[in-house]
Design an enzyme around this catalytic site. Structure first.
Site, PDB file in Angstrom:
ATOM      1  N   ASP A 100     193.667  32.520 -14.999  1.00  0.00           N
ATOM      2  CA  ASP A 100     193.701  33.823 -14.330  1.00  0.00           C
ATOM      3  C   ASP A 100     192.288  34.157 -13.848  1.00  0.00           C
ATOM      4  O   ASP A 100     191.676  33.349 -13.162  1.00  0.00           O
ATOM      5  CB  ASP A 100     194.277  34.878 -15.291  1.00  0.00           C
ATOM      6  CG  ASP A 100     194.411  36.262 -14.657  1.00  0.00           C
ATOM      7  OD1 ASP A 100     195.346  36.443 -13.846  1.00  0.00           O
ATOM      8  OD2 ASP A 100     193.580  37.136 -14.945  1.00  0.00           O
ATOM      9  N   HIS A 300     203.016  33.058 -15.399  1.00  0.00           N
ATOM     10  CA  HIS A 300     201.562  33.178 -15.295  1.00  0.00           C
ATOM     11  C   HIS A 300     200.840  32.878 -16.601  1.00  0.00           C
ATOM     12  O   HIS A 300     199.720  32.381 -16.583  1.00  0.00           O
ATOM     13  CB  HIS A 300     201.204  34.586 -14.826  1.00  0.00           C
ATOM     14  CG  HIS A 300     199.745  34.772 -14.565  1.00  0.00           C
ATOM     15  ND1 HIS A 300     199.048  34.033 -13.637  1.00  0.00           N
ATOM     16  CD2 HIS A 300     198.825  35.611 -15.129  1.00  0.00           C
ATOM     17  CE1 HIS A 300     197.788  34.406 -13.621  1.00  0.00           C
ATOM     18  NE2 HIS A 300     197.624  35.351 -14.530  1.00  0.00           N
TER      19      HIS A 300
END
Length: 321
Positions: A100, A300
């Site tokens: 991320d 994610h």
């Protein structure tokens, strides 16, 4: 594993550590809204394989110091923290892994200090080259207008008080964030990064959210306790520095990442809706890209959703070096 507090230049970092003191050094950099504990499975696996694995709570997060000034959260500060962490171990070289927001930090570690960071692996976010014509938030506003999808969350995060919405209900905010970007969440309810009708990153998700299958209540409580203590101002200051980052990195315009690299992403990662455009051309910017992998069905939070596959990916890449 141990949790240590390491004093570096101007910052005390809380770090999750595993592995022999003399093992090859691997630094794992988390993203938003995460902590060093998001890497727990990888720190354990790397340590067991003979690496010295360090996962810090990043600047502004958890048990690490939280500078007051917004401009102390630039990409140069974040790379500098990782350089200092390597030096604190008496080392000159390290491998770096990022997820991320931690992925751009890891890419820039390799871009700016290839002499120190000899290889880079990134999860979820590919290298994104600097676009010279305008600052990022201006380009994002233009994209939102062109697509008619509403406000992009990064533009919303530029507001001075954006962190207060997260701090008003820490548990609720974290649960919404994890739910809306998880691979197990129905596709229609995953975030695409854009909010319409006056909604925000949090209100767009709804109230009927659950913890992801991989997240235990005890693990979630660790996140809630940490963010209740440290707040969200520092983490959102990372976003509020992106235009400043654009100015500060002008000297690196068109520079390539030349060290060995690897990239992994979940097939159901919502971030691909806006960062995925850079995946196809990644090898043009990471010139020694040795592996590019997609994990079917993962979202994610890939290192926590699919720890076994991510561990195998990292260990194979590191062994090849």
């Amino acid at each position: 594993m141990q949790t240590l507090r390491i004093k570096t230049d101007g910052l005390t970092q809380q770090v999750l550590v595993s592995g022999p003191d003399d093992g090859p050094l691997v630094i794992l950099i988390h993203g938003f809204p995460e902590l060093a504990i998001s890497w727990r499975a990888q720190v354990e696996a790397l340590g067991a394989a003979g690496y010295r694995a360090l996962a810090p709570d990043m600047r502004g997060y958890g048990g690490t110091d939280r500078p007051e000034r917004r401009e102390d959260h630039t990409i140069l500060h974040l790379v500098g923290d990782m350089v200092d962490l390597v030096r604190s171990q008496g080392r000159e070289h390290a491998f770096v892994v990022g997820h991320d927001w931690g992925a751009p930090v890891a890419w820039h570690c390799a871009l700016i200090r290839p002499d120190m960071f000899r290889a880079v692996a990134a999860l979820s976010v590919p290298f994104q080259p600097r676009i010279p014509k305008a600052p990022p938030t201006e380009l994002m506003r233009a994209l939102s207008k062109r697509l008619g999808l509403g406000d992009f969350y990064i533009n919303q995060f530029q507001a001075e008080d954006a962190h207060l919405e997260f701090e008003a209900d820490v548990a609720g905010a974290l649960k919404r964030a994890f739910y809306s970007y998880d691979g197990a969440t129905p596709q229609a309810r995953r975030s695409n990064g854009f909010q319409s009708n006056g909604q925000t990153f949090l209100t767009a998700v709804g109230d009927d959210v659950t913890l992801p299958p991989w997240m235990s209540e005890a693990h979630f409580d660790e996140y809630v306790a940490a963010f209740t203590g440290s707040g969200f101002r520092g983490p959102l200051d990372w976003y509020r520095c992106i235009d400043l980052n654009w100015k500060l990195t002008a000297a690196f315009q068109d520079t390539r990442v030349t060290v060995p690299s690897a990239f992994l992403v979940g097939s159901s990662d919502p971030v691909r809706a806006y960062a995925g455009q850079h995946e196809a051309g990644l090898k043009n910017w990471a010139t020694d890209l040795r592996r590019q992998m997609e994990i079917d069905g993962a979202g994610h939070w890939v290192q926590q959703e699919r720890p076994g596959q991510v561990n195998a990916f990292l260990l194979e890449f590191l062994a090849s070096l």
